[in-house]
Design a protein around this motif. Sequence first.
Motif, PDB file in Angstrom:
ATOM      1  N   MET A   1      22.721  10.616 -14.436  1.00  0.00           N
ATOM      2  CA  MET A   1      22.309  11.366 -13.251  1.00  0.00           C
ATOM      3  C   MET A   1      22.137  10.396 -12.079  1.00  0.00           C
ATOM      4  O   MET A   1      21.469   9.365 -12.210  1.00  0.00           O
ATOM      5  CB  MET A   1      20.995  12.109 -13.513  1.00  0.00           C
ATOM      6  N   GLN A   2      22.749  10.716 -10.955  1.00  0.00           N
ATOM      7  CA  GLN A   2      22.625   9.866  -9.771  1.00  0.00           C
ATOM      8  C   GLN A   2      21.271  10.111  -9.105  1.00  0.00           C
ATOM      9  O   GLN A   2      20.827  11.254  -8.981  1.00  0.00           O
ATOM     10  CB  GLN A   2      23.745  10.177  -8.775  1.00  0.00           C
ATOM     11  N   THR A   3      20.615   9.027  -8.682  1.00  0.00           N
ATOM     12  CA  THR A   3      19.322   9.149  -8.005  1.00  0.00           C
ATOM     13  C   THR A   3      19.391   8.466  -6.646  1.00  0.00           C
ATOM     14  O   THR A   3      20.240   7.601  -6.407  1.00  0.00           O
ATOM     15  CB  THR A   3      18.206   8.513  -8.842  1.00  0.00           C
ATOM     16  N   ASN A   4      18.453   8.853  -5.767  1.00  0.00           N
ATOM     17  CA  ASN A   4      18.456   8.311  -4.404  1.00  0.00           C
ATOM     18  C   ASN A   4      17.033   7.960  -3.960  1.00  0.00           C
ATOM     19  O   ASN A   4      16.550   8.456  -2.939  1.00  0.00           O
ATOM     20  CB  ASN A   4      19.073   9.327  -3.430  1.00  0.00           C
ATOM     21  N   PHE A   5      16.372   7.129  -4.731  1.00  0.00           N
ATOM     22  CA  PHE A   5      15.033   6.675  -4.369  1.00  0.00           C
ATOM     23  C   PHE A   5      15.124   5.484  -3.433  1.00  0.00           C
ATOM     24  O   PHE A   5      16.044   4.664  -3.524  1.00  0.00           O
ATOM     25  CB  PHE A   5      14.252   6.276  -5.621  1.00  0.00           C
ATOM     26  N   ARG A  23      18.063   8.582 -14.669  1.00  0.00           N
ATOM     27  CA  ARG A  23      19.447   8.106 -14.618  1.00  0.00           C
ATOM     28  C   ARG A  23      20.149   8.212 -15.976  1.00  0.00           C
ATOM     29  O   ARG A  23      21.376   8.207 -16.038  1.00  0.00           O
ATOM     30  CB  ARG A  23      19.487   6.656 -14.118  1.00  0.00           C
ATOM     31  N   LYS A  24      19.378   8.334 -17.034  1.00  0.00           N
ATOM     32  CA  LYS A  24      19.985   8.449 -18.369  1.00  0.00           C
ATOM     33  C   LYS A  24      20.478   9.855 -18.679  1.00  0.00           C
ATOM     34  O   LYS A  24      21.306  10.046 -19.573  1.00  0.00           O
ATOM     35  CB  LYS A  24      18.976   8.022 -19.443  1.00  0.00           C
ATOM     36  N   CYS A  25      19.963  10.848 -17.964  1.00  0.00           N
ATOM     37  CA  CYS A  25      20.344  12.234 -18.237  1.00  0.00           C
ATOM     38  C   CYS A  25      21.782  12.489 -17.764  1.00  0.00           C
ATOM     39  O   CYS A  25      22.128  12.176 -16.625  1.00  0.00           O
ATOM     40  CB  CYS A  25      19.389  13.198 -17.534  1.00  0.00           C
ATOM     41  N   VAL A  26      22.614  13.066 -18.663  1.00  0.00           N
ATOM     42  CA  VAL A  26      24.013  13.340 -18.323  1.00  0.00           C
ATOM     43  C   VAL A  26      24.297  14.839 -18.217  1.00  0.00           C
ATOM     44  O   VAL A  26      25.449  15.268 -18.259  1.00  0.00           O
ATOM     45  CB  VAL A  26      24.969  12.684 -19.349  1.00  0.00           C
ATOM     46  N   HIS A  27      23.244  15.641 -18.109  1.00  0.00           N
ATOM     47  CA  HIS A  27      23.369  17.094 -17.902  1.00  0.00           C
ATOM     48  C   HIS A  27      24.037  17.825 -19.071  1.00  0.00           C
ATOM     49  O   HIS A  27      24.548  18.933 -18.892  1.00  0.00           O
ATOM     50  CB  HIS A  27      24.191  17.432 -16.639  1.00  0.00           C
ATOM     51  N   ARG A  51      13.694  21.224 -15.994  1.00  0.00           N
ATOM     52  CA  ARG A  51      12.489  20.515 -15.540  1.00  0.00           C
ATOM     53  C   ARG A  51      12.835  19.134 -14.986  1.00  0.00           C
ATOM     54  O   ARG A  51      12.199  18.653 -14.045  1.00  0.00           O
ATOM     55  CB  ARG A  51      11.485  20.402 -16.690  1.00  0.00           C
ATOM     56  N   ILE A  52      13.830  18.499 -15.577  1.00  0.00           N
ATOM     57  CA  ILE A  52      14.268  17.194 -15.065  1.00  0.00           C
ATOM     58  C   ILE A  52      14.762  17.326 -13.634  1.00  0.00           C
ATOM     59  O   ILE A  52      14.448  16.496 -12.769  1.00  0.00           O
ATOM     60  CB  ILE A  52      15.353  16.600 -15.995  1.00  0.00           C
ATOM     61  N   TYR A  53      15.531  18.391 -13.342  1.00  0.00           N
ATOM     62  CA  TYR A  53      15.991  18.616 -11.968  1.00  0.00           C
ATOM     63  C   TYR A  53      14.802  18.822 -11.025  1.00  0.00           C
ATOM     64  O   TYR A  53      14.779  18.285  -9.908  1.00  0.00           O
ATOM     65  CB  TYR A  53      16.911  19.840 -11.909  1.00  0.00           C
ATOM     66  N   CYS A  86      18.391  14.797 -27.862  1.00  0.00           N
ATOM     67  CA  CYS A  86      19.137  14.158 -26.770  1.00  0.00           C
ATOM     68  C   CYS A  86      20.041  13.024 -27.264  1.00  0.00           C
ATOM     69  O   CYS A  86      19.566  12.073 -27.881  1.00  0.00           O
ATOM     70  CB  CYS A  86      18.157  13.611 -25.729  1.00  0.00           C
ATOM     71  N   PRO A  87      21.351  13.088 -26.990  1.00  0.00           N
ATOM     72  CA  PRO A  87      22.264  12.024 -27.413  1.00  0.00           C
ATOM     73  C   PRO A  87      22.236  10.808 -26.479  1.00  0.00           C
ATOM     74  O   PRO A  87      22.820   9.773 -26.798  1.00  0.00           O
ATOM     75  CB  PRO A  87      23.633  12.702 -27.375  1.00  0.00           C
ATOM     76  N   SER A  88      21.576  10.951 -25.331  1.00  0.00           N
ATOM     77  CA  SER A  88      21.593   9.882 -24.326  1.00  0.00           C
ATOM     78  C   SER A  88      20.305   9.061 -24.299  1.00  0.00           C
ATOM     79  O   SER A  88      20.188   8.137 -23.491  1.00  0.00           O
ATOM     80  CB  SER A  88      21.842  10.488 -22.933  1.00  0.00           C
ATOM     81  N   GLY A  89      19.343   9.428 -25.137  1.00  0.00           N
ATOM     82  CA  GLY A  89      18.106   8.654 -25.190  1.00  0.00           C
ATOM     83  C   GLY A  89      17.205   8.842 -23.987  1.00  0.00           C
ATOM     84  O   GLY A  89      16.493   7.913 -23.579  1.00  0.00           O
TER      85      GLY A  89
END
Length: 444
Positions: A1-5, A23-27, A51-53, A86-89
């Motif tokens: 997931m792209q972030t913009n902090f 950033r680990k979440c791949v939707h 909730r992550i969104y 979750c497969p992405s940890g």
Amino acid sequence: MQTNFTAEQLADPGVAESEKILRKCVHCGFCTATCPTYVTLGNELDSPRGRIYLIKDMLENDRPADKQVVTHIDRCLSCLACVTTCPSGVDYMHLIDHARAYIEKTYKRPLPDRIIRGLLAMVLPYPARFRASLYAARLGRPFAPLFRALPGMKPLAAMLELVPAAIPGKSGFAEPGAHAAKGNKRGRVAILTGCAQPVLKPGINEATIRLLNRIGVEVVVPEGEGCCGALVHHMGREDDALSAARRNVDAWTRQIDNGGLDAIIITASGCGTTIKDYGHMLRLDPAYADKAARVSALARDITEYLATLDMPEPVNGAGLVVTYHSACSMQHGQKITVQPKALLKAAGFVVKDPPEGHLCCGSAGTYNIMQPEIARTLRDRKVKNIERTRPDLIAAGNIGCITQIAGGTGIPVIHTVELLDWVYGGDRPADLPETEAEAVQAAE
């Protein structure tokens, strides 16, 4: 997931950690299939992905929590089934913890909500207050239907409905001191006495101490230990949670430095998940970071510890059919899935797994008070699945689950360690009725 902090936002350790998690979440949405609230409500915003969104949008825009965010975050049970799936940890546990602390700082809840939450935080972590409140609540229980009909008062009604018919007396096992091992000493452990459990079911800790003593393990009840902090932690009251953690770290460190400990034994899996996280919770406190990590490394669920020992020959209970309910905090929070069932099988029980065993029963700390309708739906689903296995009794390793499930079935719900204590020569669990075979044997 792209972030913009921004760099300024990332200077906050909590935000920086959350950004790495996001950033680990791949939707992918694998989490939705095992999320109890999504399965129950069918709303994307009541899934971990939804909730992550919401959390990402709130933190990135550096804005206070609003009603929509709070509604969907509050509906999260923190069962952590999504973490298992979750497969992405994605470290959802620490992300939701940070979101709750952020909500607590930036959102003003409606007055009834603030009152109920304040009452829970003031009473539940303190056994003496909790016991007194149960006696008082018994007087108010007839008014539960009235409160259920009033706006914002359903949690109070749920609280009253959960009050047990009988309140056990205070156990002498809860007093600070050492309980000596019998025979050849095999180890020395401390035990978390806890807050709600010794009031509702003091027999659980009593059975633990008896069993460990009989197999050669000294058990210490440390001076100064108390509630693990999980109840306030999941309400976002981070300062209160960290204070509880520091108090317990100090109490157990004194025992580590004065005689040593092989383990810190926990008999409520919800507490175990939190205590095993003390190292993370106190990582930014230079006075406690190392001590907390040492405590977390020693924390063991009672079944986790017993699985490392040679057990004696069983003397009771052979052939009883037990359906094992694995608490979310046990299977998802601590990844303990094999040991409890293996111990029960070795003790002579016929052990069954319920369908949909990964789904939460709806207890989740104070969830069955704060979200009573969802909690009841989950409880009824859990009970239906358990009853399909036609057991003689139900075993579980968490007081919240035991209380929640028992409210929906007539099948006895007993802590795993109480069954093991009985099998290996201890007292018969108070909730375990006499079987037909035992009645015939007694009559002869």
